[in-house]
Scaffold this motif. Structure first.
Motif, PDB file in Angstrom:
ATOM      1  N   LYS A  22      -0.161  -3.687   4.057  1.00 36.03           N
ATOM      2  CA  LYS A  22      -0.088  -4.796   2.963  1.00 36.03           C
ATOM      3  C   LYS A  22      -0.012  -4.043   1.586  1.00 36.03           C
ATOM      4  O   LYS A  22       0.713  -4.501   0.942  1.00 36.03           O
ATOM      5  CB  LYS A  22      -1.766  -5.413   2.581  1.00 36.03           C
ATOM      6  N   TYR A  23      -0.611  -2.914   1.295  1.00 37.61           N
ATOM      7  CA  TYR A  23      -0.092  -1.879   0.287  1.00 37.61           C
ATOM      8  C   TYR A  23       1.280  -1.746   0.310  1.00 37.61           C
ATOM      9  O   TYR A  23       1.862  -2.063  -0.968  1.00 37.61           O
ATOM     10  CB  TYR A  23      -1.123  -0.662   0.344  1.00 37.61           C
ATOM     11  N   THR A  43       3.923  -3.395   1.352  1.00 34.04           N
ATOM     12  CA  THR A  43       4.950  -4.740   1.321  1.00 34.04           C
ATOM     13  C   THR A  43       4.546  -5.176  -0.167  1.00 34.04           C
ATOM     14  O   THR A  43       5.403  -5.926  -0.744  1.00 34.04           O
ATOM     15  CB  THR A  43       4.336  -5.531   2.146  1.00 34.04           C
ATOM     16  N   LYS A  44       3.577  -4.849  -0.927  1.00 34.38           N
ATOM     17  CA  LYS A  44       3.685  -5.229  -2.222  1.00 34.38           C
ATOM     18  C   LYS A  44       4.067  -4.369  -3.422  1.00 34.38           C
ATOM     19  O   LYS A  44       4.141  -4.615  -4.625  1.00 34.38           O
ATOM     20  CB  LYS A  44       2.039  -5.265  -2.659  1.00 34.38           C
ATOM     21  N   ARG A  45       4.749  -3.103  -2.773  1.00 36.06           N
ATOM     22  CA  ARG A  45       5.353  -2.179  -3.731  1.00 36.06           C
ATOM     23  C   ARG A  45       6.787  -1.826  -3.376  1.00 36.06           C
ATOM     24  O   ARG A  45       7.001  -1.656  -2.223  1.00 36.06           O
ATOM     25  CB  ARG A  45       4.396  -0.790  -3.678  1.00 36.06           C
ATOM     26  N   ASP A  46       7.478  -1.570  -4.643  1.00 32.57           N
ATOM     27  CA  ASP A  46       9.049  -0.894  -4.254  1.00 32.57           C
ATOM     28  C   ASP A  46       8.653   0.328  -4.875  1.00 32.57           C
ATOM     29  O   ASP A  46       8.720   0.752  -5.817  1.00 32.57           O
ATOM     30  CB  ASP A  46       9.807  -1.725  -5.160  1.00 32.57           C
ATOM     31  N   THR A  49      -9.714  -5.661  -2.535  1.00 30.29           N
ATOM     32  CA  THR A  49      -7.910  -5.786  -2.432  1.00 30.29           C
ATOM     33  C   THR A  49      -7.722  -4.894  -1.321  1.00 30.29           C
ATOM     34  O   THR A  49      -8.479  -4.462  -0.567  1.00 30.29           O
ATOM     35  CB  THR A  49      -7.492  -5.183  -3.828  1.00 30.29           C
ATOM     36  N   GLU A  50      -6.259  -4.564  -1.292  1.00 26.41           N
ATOM     37  CA  GLU A  50      -5.787  -3.850   0.057  1.00 26.41           C
ATOM     38  C   GLU A  50      -6.094  -2.294   0.025  1.00 26.41           C
ATOM     39  O   GLU A  50      -6.508  -1.773  -1.003  1.00 26.41           O
ATOM     40  CB  GLU A  50      -4.316  -4.046  -0.022  1.00 26.41           C
ATOM     41  N   HIS A  55      -5.825   1.414  -0.058  1.00 20.53           N
ATOM     42  CA  HIS A  55      -4.877   2.361  -0.878  1.00 20.53           C
ATOM     43  C   HIS A  55      -4.923   3.777  -0.150  1.00 20.53           C
ATOM     44  O   HIS A  55      -5.753   4.340   0.422  1.00 20.53           O
ATOM     45  CB  HIS A  55      -5.380   2.530  -2.127  1.00 20.53           C
ATOM     46  N   TYR A  75       3.874  -5.247  -9.214  1.00 23.25           N
ATOM     47  CA  TYR A  75       2.723  -5.849  -8.496  1.00 23.25           C
ATOM     48  C   TYR A  75       1.810  -4.595  -9.370  1.00 23.25           C
ATOM     49  O   TYR A  75       1.675  -3.506  -9.141  1.00 23.25           O
ATOM     50  CB  TYR A  75       2.424  -5.692  -7.227  1.00 23.25           C
TER      51      TYR A  75
END
Length: 777
Positions: free
Chosen positions: A322-323, A325-328, A391-392, A394, A410
């Motif tokens: 999940k961490y 998929t939310k970041r580039d 939250t997700e 880390h 995000y």
């Protein structure tokens, strides 16, 4: 029935306290009530160190010169709410050791005339594994304490060469304890062998040291006692009293104070609580410095920069999916999704400026950081609950991550490490858990429990030693000098000519208190909008309230007029006509943690981040060109400048040599203790004011001042003088014109200019400048 019986409420417990007037320290006239008061005052700090540890007690029912006895077993008649643990090598030798869990336990023990609290080196739940090594420096009778200090400093260096962090405390007697916190993973025998491996080469270097525990074998040498590192052995607890003359305390101290210490009895029942409140706990977050035993360390390949760089092809661990998929990771500086083996008990709290400013709590578990967003920050005290949204998970590199996540991504915004260290689970519950944070920044116990889906509630369990938000805070004071220090170690700022004020932020409420703790809140309504002024939920700020003239210069008279207004209508009109501003220059506390011990420049970073722009609060700007700022201040007619050491800590209520005020004119603030009868054109008023300053708690005469008055200000001063009660002469020194002097209570403070101070301690060529009602108690 026992004498002096008192029923006391301590937390949720009711206790019977008896024989409160019984003298326990005859040389010092210290009674049992004072011992109880001491342990209650110091309870939040001492509990940080002894909570969860089996305790042994030394009781002095008839005072320190009467019979004393060492007690390990919990009495059969002890209240059932006092926790204990049964420990011993076999069933026949087991003893029920008391465990202190709350303040009421300490009060109950003190009521038994338990002066000394001794602790084991392990704590719940791993009673068979110590969490520190102790090296007890035990000198023979007559040995100079300064020489023990020298040994401790040499031992500190020796231990640091092995990779340990060192802490020290007086024993309350003639020795010093040097402590090295370790991870609670090894049994007593293993830890003792590690200590022995350290002590042997150290003792061999010095002819005045020994490892012989028998006194007849020591031959006048100092014992480096490592034999206490045994199961069932104990040492005097930090902040415990000792049953000796002077009521000394086993006092944790920073090394710089250990180096200068001449007599350990300097720290005692009378002064230690105030020292801890103003200077903090020297062992704050000691467990955060825990290390592996040097004998057990293995060489592990640490991740390199190359290992941490994102590659085009890598498999994301399931826990961090999940961490990821939310970041580039091509755009954000955040660490990639990678599981790294850690110590299993690390934590970090971030201050995070995302769409809304909040805090992130992250606790290490199974190679990742379990994370919660806490919008209002850590709860500062028991009874305050904070929403925490899970939250997700880390990655572990987040323990040290600081940076700016680009806007539009995000979590976009600045992220700072607010606190970090290690944590321990103290109790598991069905819907959550209790945990303690160990860190120099934050040291406390909290409970977090799930209320619905991702929503949790977080609250603090233990009471901090200082209630920063609600208790009065004395500001740090500066020393005077004629010229600024020329050093790269200092920064400079304008000395604002206004009213010194401590600003307390509590949720949406702001309180303003003067240097002498006068509540000024109602006088300055324009400074009471928390939402418009601050980013944060609770905080304590140091600053100066000013009113500015048309040129932007501080107008002292106007801000004093504002302070003296009492009618609501007058206050509202003055707010519009002469608005007040508060220039903030320091920060003491922010959202659940004290920041006093941070270096000044770091505190100013937090301060700048906490103050919103375009409000009535402004950041007092700093420069590095002291002479240039002083010249500008003189040209503009300002009061002067301040010089502050960049790395200085904030010491409440003390005049520090880390801060200096350099005034354009030589001035002083002095108490008015009397006045002479007037004559000539002053016949109906007064001739001169007699002045005195407080030095070491006593008034010292500083001469008189008769110049600087005009008709208007003389009438104003005389009007104030006539309101004050007449008394006998309040100073010892001989005073000219005594027969013509009317002595009054020292309730007025005035500011004067002067050329120098005479050999007799008087102000030479004194000139009255103004009254200082902001400094009146």
């Amino acid at each position: 029935m026992a004498k002096d019986l008192l029923i006391a409420q301590v937390g949720k417990r009711k206790l019977e306290l008896s024989n409160l007037k019984k003298i326990l320290f005859p040389d010092d006239d210290i009674v049992k009530a004072q011992v109880i008061e001491y342990y209650l005052k110091i309870a939040p700090t001492i509990l940080n160190h002894i909570k969860g540890r089996p305790l042994s007690l030394v009781r002095f029912p008839d005072g320190i010169y009467g019979e004393k006895f060492f007690q390990k077993n919990r009495p059969d008649w002890a209240p059932d709410w006092i926790e204990y643990v049964a420990l011993g090598s076999d069933e026949n030798e087991k003893k029920d050791y008391i465990i202190a869990t709350e303040e009421a336990v300490l009060v109950w023990l003190a009521n038994l005339a338990c002066l000394e609290v001794h602790q084991m080196h392990s704590k719940k739940p791993h009673y068979d594994k110590p969490d520190y090594m102790v090296f007890d420096l035990d000198p023979p009778e007559g040995y100079k304490f300064e020489d023990v200090v020298e040994i401790a400093i040499n031992l500190k260096t020796h231990l640091e060469n092995y990779g340990y962090h060192t802490f020290a405390k007086t024993t309350g007697g003639k020795g010093i304890h040097v402590i090295t916190p370790i991870e609670q993973r090894w049994d007593f025998h293993t830890v003792f062998e590690a200590a022995q491996a350290i002590a042997n080469p150290f003792v061999e270097q010095y002819s005045n040291l020994t490892l012989h525990i028998k006194k007849d074998a020591r031959k006048g040498r100092v014992l480096v006692d490592i034999y206490r590192i045994r199961q069932g052995q104990s040492i005097i607890s930090p902040y415990s009293l000792r049953g000796n003359k002077g009521a000394p305390v086993s006092m944790p101290l920073p090394w710089e104070k250990i180096e200068k210490l001449k007599d350990p009895r300097e720290y005692n029942l009378i002064n230690v609580p105030e020292i801890v409140i103003t200077e903090g706990d020297a062992w704050e977050g000691i467990s955060a410095y825990s290390t592996e035993l040097h004998t057990e360390r293995t060489s592990k390949k640490k991740p390199t920069i190359k290992d941490l760089k994102p590659s085009k092809k890598y498999k994301t661990p399931e826990q961090l999916e999940k961490y990821s998929t939310k970041r580039d990771f091509e755009k954000t500086p955040e660490p990639i999704s990678k599981i790294i083996e850690g110590k299993g008990n690390q934590f970090v709290v971030h201050r995070h400026h995302a769409s809304r400013m909040h805090y992130d709590l992250r606790l290490e578990k199974d190679g990742v950081l379990k994370s919660w967003a806490v919008p209002k920050g850590l709860p500062p005290a028991p009874g305050i609950k904070r929403l925490a949204v899970q939250t997700e998970d880390h990655p572990m590199e987040y323990l040290k991550f600081e940076g700016t996540i680009p806007k539009g991504l995000y979590g976009g915004g600045d992220m700072w490490v607010y606190a970090s260290g290690r944590y321990e689970i103290t109790k598991d519950k069905k819907d959550g858990f209790y945990f303690r944070l160990h860190s120099p920044a934050v040291s406390g116990e909290y409970r977090i429990h799930n209320i619905k889906n991702k929503d949790w509630l977080m609250e603090r369990v233990d009471r901090p030693q200082v209630d920063w938000i609600h208790e009065p805070v004395e500001p740090m004071l500066a020393q005077s000098r004629k010229d600024g220090p020329v050093s790269e170690d200092f920064i400079y700022e304008v000395k604002w000519d206004g009213i010194r004020v401590i600003v307390s932020l509590d949720e949406d409420k702001i309180t303003l208190r003067s240097r002498n703790n006068i509540d000024l809140t109602a006088k300055f309504p324009e400074l009471l909008s928390a939402e418009k002024s601050f980013r944060g939920t609770c905080g304590v700020f140091d600053g100066e309230i000013v009113c500015l003239d048309e040129k932007g210069k501080p107008d002292f008279k106007e801000v004093i007029h504002r302070m003296q207004r009492s009618h609501e209508g007058d206050i509202q009109r003055a707010t519009k006509k002469n608005p007040a501003y508060c220039y903030l220059f320091d920060l003491l506390y922010l959202d659940g943690r004290a920041v006093m011990n941070e270096p000044l420049l770091r505190r100013r970073e937090w301060l700048k981040d906490a103050v919103k722009k375009d409000s009535s609060y402004r950041l007092s700007e700093i420069v590095e060109d002291g002479p240039g700022l002083f010249a500008a201040a003189a040209e503009l007619g300002l009061e002067g400048i301040m010089a502050k050491e960049k790395n200085s800590r904030y010491t409440t209520g003390k005049r520090s040599d880390s801060w200096f005020k350099i005034k354009v004119r030589q001035t002083a603030e002095s108490h008015v203790i009397g006045y002479t009868k007037g004559k000539g054109n002053r016949d109906e008023l007064f001739g001169a004011l007699h002045l005195a300053d407080i030095v070491d708690g006593e008034f010292i005469f500083r001469g008189k001042v008769g110049n600087g008055f005009d008709t208007k200000n003389m009438k104003e001063v005389y009007s104030e003088l006539k309101k004050i009660k007449e008394i006998k002469k309040p100073v010892k020194e001989k005073v000219l014109d005594e027969a013509k002097t009317i002595w009054i209570e020292p309730k007025l403070v005035c500011e004067i200019e002067y050329a120098s101070i005479t050999k007799d301690g008087a102000y030479r060529e004194g000139v009255f400048v103004r009254l200082r009602p902001d400094l009146v108690n």
